[in-house]
Design an enzyme around this catalytic site. Structure first.
Site, mmCIF file in Angstrom:
data_model
loop_
_atom_site.group_PDB
_atom_site.id
_atom_site.type_symbol
_atom_site.label_atom_id
_atom_site.label_comp_id
_atom_site.label_asym_id
_atom_site.label_seq_id
_atom_site.Cartn_x
_atom_site.Cartn_y
_atom_site.Cartn_z
ATOM 1 N N HIS B 176 0.823 -1.204 0.000
ATOM 2 C CA HIS B 176 0.000 0.000 0.000
ATOM 3 C C HIS B 176 0.863 1.263 0.000
ATOM 4 O O HIS B 176 0.578 2.230 -0.692
ATOM 5 C CB HIS B 176 -0.920 -0.013 1.214
ATOM 6 C CG HIS B 176 -1.667 1.264 1.375
ATOM 7 N ND1 HIS B 176 -2.622 1.669 0.468
ATOM 8 C CD2 HIS B 176 -1.564 2.250 2.280
ATOM 9 C CE1 HIS B 176 -3.082 2.838 0.833
ATOM 10 N NE2 HIS B 176 -2.460 3.219 1.925
ATOM 11 N N CYS B 474 0.102 7.628 -24.922
ATOM 12 C CA CYS B 474 -0.642 7.652 -23.671
ATOM 13 C C CYS B 474 -0.294 6.358 -22.971
ATOM 14 O O CYS B 474 -0.449 5.293 -23.503
ATOM 15 C CB CYS B 474 -2.143 7.766 -23.906
ATOM 16 S SG CYS B 474 -2.846 6.430 -24.876
#
Lengths: 87, 549
Positions: B176, B474
Site C-alpha cells: 500500500h 498515452c
C-alpha cells in the site's frame, strides 16, 4: 451434500476485491457454504481470512459445498460468480 | 520506489500496540464478549474509513472491515479461550498471527496482504486495551514518515501536505505504501531494514529513485535534496509556454481522463487537451449498454471542459479482461489475447456504431477539437473499417491506438488513412515482450525501457513522419520524465498522462533541447538491455539529476 466445481475466472485469483465480493455474497444469505481448492480441506466460504489463505489463483479449480433449502440454486449462482472476472 | 529526493525530521507512525502477555483467562465468557465488542468496533471504524476513501484504498479497507468480524476468526478465538484458556486479547493476537502466517507462506501477492491482517490484529488488541485507534503522527511541520509498513487505514488520517517522504522497514513494490506514494508522487523507499532502530530526533534523507536512505546526513550529502515546501511536486497549472523545449520545439501536454471529474481536474491543471478519454465508465455495472442519448450527454459534459482544445476519445476498450455484464460471453483462457477493444465489433456490431453516433452528436454541439480512436487495432482491414465508420458519422479526426506490434509492422499500410495514432505503451510492452502485465514475476519484461519496445516506437514514428500522421503516447511511460525525453527524440509530439504528472514532465521539457532528446533516443535505441537503455538516456539528460527526477 450438493456440490459444484468451478474454475476461478478473476485474473488476480481469489484475493483482493474478488475474494471480498464472493465472501460478502456468501455471508449475505443463511445457508453455510464451504470452499476447497483442488483436493484440499474445505473452509467456510463466509470467512475472508480462510478464503484468502487458500491462495486460489486464476484458473484454479475450487469445489463449493452447501446443504439446505435452495442449496443447489445458491451453488449455481456462486459458481457463476467465481467463473467471471470480478476485479 | 517512488522517485524524488527529500530530507527532514523523522516521525514514527504512532503505534501503541503491545503484544498481549500470555496469561490465562479468568472469565472465558466475559473475554469472548469483550473480543466480540472490540471486533465490531474495529470493523465499523474500518468500514467508515472505507466510505471516505476511493479506489484501491477503499477496497482494502472494505476487506479489512470483513476480516475484523470474520466468522472463522470468531470461532478460532472462542476455541483458544475455551480450550487453551488464553485471555481475550492474547487469543486475538494468536488467531490472527496464524492467518497471517498462512498468507506469508503463500508468498507473492498474498504475502503483501499479510500487512492488512497485522493491522486488523493491532487495531482489535489496541481497542481491547482501552487505547485509541492507531493514528498517524500530526506534527505541525514537514516530516519524513517512518513506519514498519503503512496500512490504508494508517494513511487515511495523514496530513499528506506535510509528508516529505515515506521510509518503511517492510513492504514490497505492490504494498500500500508504494501504491500510495506513487499515486501522490511522494518520494518513498520501502523494505529499508533497520529504519525503525534510528534515534527519535534523527534527520532522514531519502532518494526514492535509487532507494538510498541516509540517517543524519552531512550537509555535503544533501545536494539536490529538498527539505521544505512540497516534496510532492507542486501541481502548478501549466502556463502558456508549457511543453516547449529550450530551443522552441513544441510538444503537447495532454491528460488521461476517465470521466467528467477528471476532465475538470485536467482543465484546472492547464492540460493542453485530453490525449486519452476512456469511455469504459459509462458501460460498467450496466445490464444494458447506455443509449446514444445517455452517452451523448456525458461526452458533451467532458467536451465542454476543453472548448477549442483537443479531446481524444477512445471507443470502448472492454472484453474478456474487463468484463461488462451485457457483453456476456465465455471466460477466455488468455483474455489479454482475446476478444477485446475493436474486436468486439464482430461480436457486438451495434455497440461501436452507437458510440460513434453519440461522439459525433456531442462533437457537433460543442466546439472542442474532437479526435476519435479505436483500441487494440491489429490489421489493415479493421483500421479501414473503423475509419470508414467514423468518417461516415461525420467525425473529422480519426486515429487508432498502437498497442499490437502487428500494427507497427504494417504501419506503412495502417497509418496513411489516419490523422493520428496514439501509442499505448503498457499494452505495446506486454504484447511485444509476450509478458502478462498481471504477473508480478514478469515485471522485468514488462518494462517500457526494453530496447525492443523503443525500437517499435521508433518504427511507428518513422512511418508516421513519412505521411501526415501525428504520433502521441498515452501510457505510464509518458509520465517518466527520462522516457518522455526519449519519446520526444523519437518524434512523438503529444504526451498524455495522469494530470498529477503533467507539471513534472513539463519541468524537464522546459530544461532540455530537442537535439538532446534526439541523442538520448538514439543512444537508448542502441542499448542491449532495458537497464542500459535507461542509463544511456539519463546520462545524456543531466537536467534530470538537477531537477531531482
Amino acid at each position: 451434500m450438493p456440490e459444484v466445481q468451478v474454475t476461478v475466472g478473476s485474473r488476480v485469483g481469489l484475493h483482493a476485491r474478488p475474494a471480498a465480493l464472493f465472501v460478502r455474497a456468501v455471508a449475505s444469505q443463511p445457508i453455510p457454504v464451504t470452499i476447497a481448492k483442488g483436493d484440499g480441506k474445505p473452509v467456510p466460504a463466509a470467512s475472508l481470512l480462510s478464503v484468502l489463505g487458500l491462495a486460489v489463483l486464476h484458473g484454479d479449480a475450487v469445489t463449493l459445498q452447501a446443504e439446505g433449502e435452495g442449496a443447489q440454486e445458491l451453488l449455481a449462482e456462486l459458481a457463476d460468480m467465481l467463473a467471471q472476472e470480478l476485479d | 520506489m517512488s522517485p524524488g529526493r527529500v530530507y527532514g525530521p523523522a516521525e514514527r507512525m504512532i503505534n501503541t500496540v503491545v503484544e498481549p502477555a500470555d496469561r490465562p483467562t479468568r472469565d472465558p465468557e466475559r473475554d469472548i464478549g469483550r473480543v466480540h465488542g472490540a471486533m465490531q468496533e474495529v470493523s465499523s471504524h474500518l468500514a467508515s474509513l472505507a466510505e471516505q476513501s476511493t479506489g484501491v484504498v477503499a477496497d482494502v479497507l472494505h476487506a479489512q472491515s470483513l476480516m475484523a468480524l470474520d466468522p472463522q476468526l470468531v470461532a478460532n478465538v472462542r476455541e483458544l479461550i475455551n480450550t487453551e484458556h488464553l485471555s481475550g486479547d492474547r487469543a486475538v493476537w494468536v488467531a490472527l498471527n496464524r492467518f497471517r502466517e498462512m498468507l506469508v507462506e503463500a508468498g507473492g501477492y498474498l504475502a503483501e496482504r499479510a500487512a492488512d491482517v497485522t493491522d486488523v490484529r493491532n487495531r482489535i488488541v489496541t481497542v481491547m486495551g482501552g487505547a485509541q485507534h492507531p493514528a498517524p503522527p500530526r506534527p505541525d511541520r514537514s516530516f519524513v514518515l517512518i513506519a514498519d509498513d503503512l496500512s490504508p487505514a494508517d494513511t487515511a488520517g495523514l496530513d499528506l501536505e506535510l509528508v516529505l517522504g515515506f521510509v518503511t522497514a517492510n513492504g514490497g513494490p505492490t504494498s500500500h505504501t508504494a501504491i500510495l506514494a506513487k499515486s501522490l508522487m511522494i518520494p518513498a523507499v520501502v523494505a529499508c531494514q533497520g529504519i525503525l532502530d534510528i534515534d527519535e530526533s534523527s534527520i532522514v534523507a531519502l532518494d526514492g529513485g535509487s532507494g538510498g536512505v541516509i540517517v543524519d546526513p552531512a550537509q555535503s550529502d544533501l545536494k539536490n535534496y529538498r527539505a521544505t515546501g512540497t516534496s510532492r511536486r507542486e501541481h502548478k497549472p501549466l502556463d502558456n509556454d508549457a511543453g516547449t523545449t529550450v530551443d522552441g520545439w513544441q510538444v503537447q501536454l495532454l491528460a488521461n481522463i476517465g470521466g467528467l471529474d477528471e476532465a475538470k481536474q485536467a482543465a484546472a491543471a492547464g492540460a493542453q487537451g485530453v490525449g486519452l478519454f476512456r469511455t469504459e465508465f459509462l458501460f460498467l455495472d450496466k445490464m444494458e449498454p447506455p443509449t446514444v442519448d445517455e452517452q451523448l450527454a456525458q461526452y458533451r459534459g467532458v467536451f465542454e471542459q476543453f472548448r477549442g482544445r483537443k479531446v481524444t476519445i477512445r471507443t470502448l476498450d472492454a472484453g474478456a479482461d474487463k468484463q461488462l455484464p451485457f457483453l456476456g460471453g465465455d471466460t477466455e483462457i488468455n483474455p489479454a489475447l482475446g476478444v477485446r477493444g475493436i474486436r468486439l465489433k464482430r461480436t457486438h456490431p451495434g455497440l461501436l456504431e452507437a458510440q460513434l453516433e453519440a461522439i459525433s452528436g456531442a462533437a457537433r454541439d460543442v466546439d472542442a477539437d474532437v479526435h476519435v480512436m479505436a483500441p487494440m487495432v491489429a490489421t489493415v482491414e479493421e483500421t479501414n473499417e473503423f475509419v470508414d465508420s467514423a468518417r461516415a458519422k461525420g467525425l473529422a479526426k480519426v486515429g487508432v491506438m498502437v498497442e499490437v506490434p502487428a500494427s507497427v509492422l504494417m504501419a506503412d499500410q495502417v497509418f496513411p488513412s489516419l490523422d493520428f495514432v496514439s501509442i499505448g505503451t503498457n499494452d505495446l510492452t506486454q504484447y511485444t515482450m509476450a509478458a502478462d502485465r498481471m504477473v508480478g514475476e514478469l515485471a522485468r519484461y514488462n518494462d517500457y525501457w526494453q530496447p525492443a519496445v523503443i525500437r517499435l516506437i521508433d518504427l511507428a514514428c518513422q512511418a508516421a513522419q513519412r505521411g501526415e500522421t501525428s504520433v502521441s503516447v498515452c501510457g505510464e511511460s509518458a509520465s517518466d520524465a527520462a522516457y518522455a525525453a526519449v519519446l520526444i527524440g523519437l518524434g512523438v509530439t503529444g504526451l498524455s498522462m495522469s494530470t498529477s504528472c503533467l507539471s513534472l514532465v513539463n519541468e524537464l521539457i522546459k530544461s532540455v533541447t530537442l537535439e538532446q532528446c534526439q541523442s538520448a533516443a538514439g543512444s537508448a535505441l542502441r542499448a542491449k538491455t532495458a537497464q542500459e537503455a535507461r542509463q544511456r538516456a539519463r546520462a545524456l539528460l543531466p537536467q534530470l539529476e538537477q531537477l531531482g527526477l
